[in-house]
Design an enzyme around this catalytic site. Structure first.
Site, PDB file in Angstrom:
ATOM      1  N   LYS A 102       0.859  -1.185   0.000  1.00  0.00           N
ATOM      2  CA  LYS A 102       0.000   0.000   0.000  1.00  0.00           C
ATOM      3  C   LYS A 102       0.898   1.239   0.000  1.00  0.00           C
ATOM      4  CE  LYS A 102      -2.895   2.865   2.915  1.00  0.00           C
ATOM      5  NZ  LYS A 102      -3.798   3.006   4.070  1.00  0.00           N
ATOM      6  N   GLY A 163      -8.448   8.728   9.674  1.00  0.00           N
ATOM      7  CA  GLY A 163      -8.726   8.735  11.110  1.00  0.00           C
ATOM      8  C   GLY A 163      -9.787   9.723  11.546  1.00  0.00           C
ATOM      9  N   ALA A 189      -9.819   5.222   4.150  1.00  0.00           N
ATOM     10  CA  ALA A 189      -9.794   6.369   5.072  1.00  0.00           C
ATOM     11  C   ALA A 189     -11.112   7.118   5.138  1.00  0.00           C
ATOM     12  CB  ALA A 189      -8.703   7.367   4.713  1.00  0.00           C
ATOM     13  N   GLY A 190     -11.502   7.432   6.360  1.00  0.00           N
ATOM     14  CA  GLY A 190     -12.635   8.305   6.603  1.00  0.00           C
ATOM     15  C   GLY A 190     -13.900   7.623   7.082  1.00  0.00           C
ATOM     16  N   ASN A 211      -9.309   1.280   9.621  1.00  0.00           N
ATOM     17  CA  ASN A 211      -8.582   0.930  10.839  1.00  0.00           C
ATOM     18  C   ASN A 211      -9.245   1.587  12.053  1.00  0.00           C
ATOM     19  OD1 ASN A 211      -5.022   0.672  11.632  1.00  0.00           O
ATOM     20  ND2 ASN A 211      -6.739   0.535  12.994  1.00  0.00           N
ATOM     21  N   THR A 212      -9.239   2.929  12.073  1.00  0.00           N
ATOM     22  CA  THR A 212      -9.706   3.650  13.253  1.00  0.00           C
ATOM     23  C   THR A 212     -11.178   3.377  13.571  1.00  0.00           C
ATOM     24  OG1 THR A 212      -8.141   5.355  12.608  1.00  0.00           O
ATOM     25  CG2 THR A 212      -9.653   5.917  14.372  1.00  0.00           C
TER      26      THR A 212
END
Lengths: 261, 67
Positions: A102, A163, A189-190, A211-212
């Protein structure tokens, strides 16, 4: 669904959810959340080892076995093409010649917004060196196409800032990117909660990387399971094809004839 | 002889030391890691053949949690 194949760089995956391994309380929680998510591709970061510490120190690789999961080493924290390329060369050595990576080259520490100029340059070099590059980028359709044209194996536009958990801020740009693409488009993301993941999949994204949203939930394990269902549900809804929206015009579901008088 | 490992200066009395010996001295034997030596990746097979010199720079990395 048997025929609904998710292919990345020639390999077939069952799960369209890709997850990160950061921000968890410990490796045990990381492992449990990943199992619950059903993800097969997991991102990892490459960092300096602590010198002179406990030899028996626990390692992420002990909890997330390399044989069972596809590792996706990232270039998080890299602000130049040189640093990103260096990091992924080390990752390939570390993971015994593994080529799937990535790439992300950041442009600013506050927004972590991608620097697409450096990203394009880094991608060209990495592809020349035989890497299969999944690339984090902005939701600019022209840049997304350019990254595809130079040979990236998956394009991963942001839904909102890394995040941030702000969800899908520009679904229309994502739709343009999806419509123009021949390689998998993965929102990276997001995403903040399950409905964001559903929306991404309903738009026609091939997968979502997060992830987050899982790690920072009050109950990460429960959220991991929720995300698994969200991805499956959104994909099925996309394949099923939603009904047409009718603005300001209702349409009864029950028969209009045979009413008692 | 002074070398730099992950940005930290390390001093050794020996004048000839190979990467394999260094790994043992740093107690990294059991870890899964990769090494960059003065900007070049060195494969494991070449550790015994790579002799360190004063001022050399090493980066030793592992996989950690990340998104």
């Amino acid at each position: 669904m048997e025929s609904d194949k998710f292919l990345i760089a020639g390999k077939h995956y069952l799960s369209r959810l890709l997850v990160g391994t950061g921000k968890y309380k410990d490796f045990k929680e990381t492992q449990t959340a990943i199992v619950e998510s059903g993800a097969e591709i997991v991102t990892v970061a490459i960092r300096r080892t602590n010198i002179g510490q406990d030899v028996k120190e626990e390692s992420l690789l002990d909890f997330i076995p390399k044989e069972k999961y596809t590792y996706l080493p990232n270039t998080a924290g890299c602000y130049s093409k040189e640093d990103a390329i260096r990091t992924l060369r080390l990752a390939r050595e570390l993971l015994d010649g593994h080529n799937l990576v990535k790439l992300e080259v950041l442009g600013d520490p506050n927004t972590l917004y991608p620097n697409v100029v450096e990203t394009l340059e880094a991608a060209k070099t990495l592809i020349k060196e035989g890497f299969d590059v999944m690339v984090y980028t902005s939701d600019d359709p022209i840049i997304a196409k350019e990254l595809e044209d130079i040979g990236c194996c998956a394009i991963m536009p942001l839904a909102s800032l890394i995040g941030s958990g702000m969800g899908i801020l520009n679904p229309h740009n994502l739709e343009i990117i999806i419509d123009n693409a021949k390689v998998p488009i993965i929102v990276d993301a997001g995403v903040g909660t399950a409905s964001d993941a559903v929306i991404a999949m309903e738009l026609g994204c091939d997968g979502v990387l997060m992830n987050t949203a899982i790690a920072a939930a009050s109950n990460p394990i429960l959220m991991a399971g929720a995300m698994k269902k969200a991805i499956e549900s959104g994909r099925d809804a996309y394949l099923a094809g939603r009904m047409k929206k009718k603005f300001y015009q209702a349409d009864p579901s029950s028969p209009t004839s045979g009413l008692i008088k | 002889m002074k070398i730099y490992v992950n940005g930290q200066q390390k001093s050794f009395e020996a004048t000839e030391i190979c990467l394999s010996t260094l790994i043992e001295k740093l107690a990294l034997n059991e870890k899964k890691f990769a090494i960059e030596y003065n900007g070049e990746i060195i494969s494991k097979g070449n550790f015994p053949l790579t002799f360190l010199r004063d001022g050399d720079k090493l980066e030793i990395v592992i996989a950690v949690g990340g998104g």
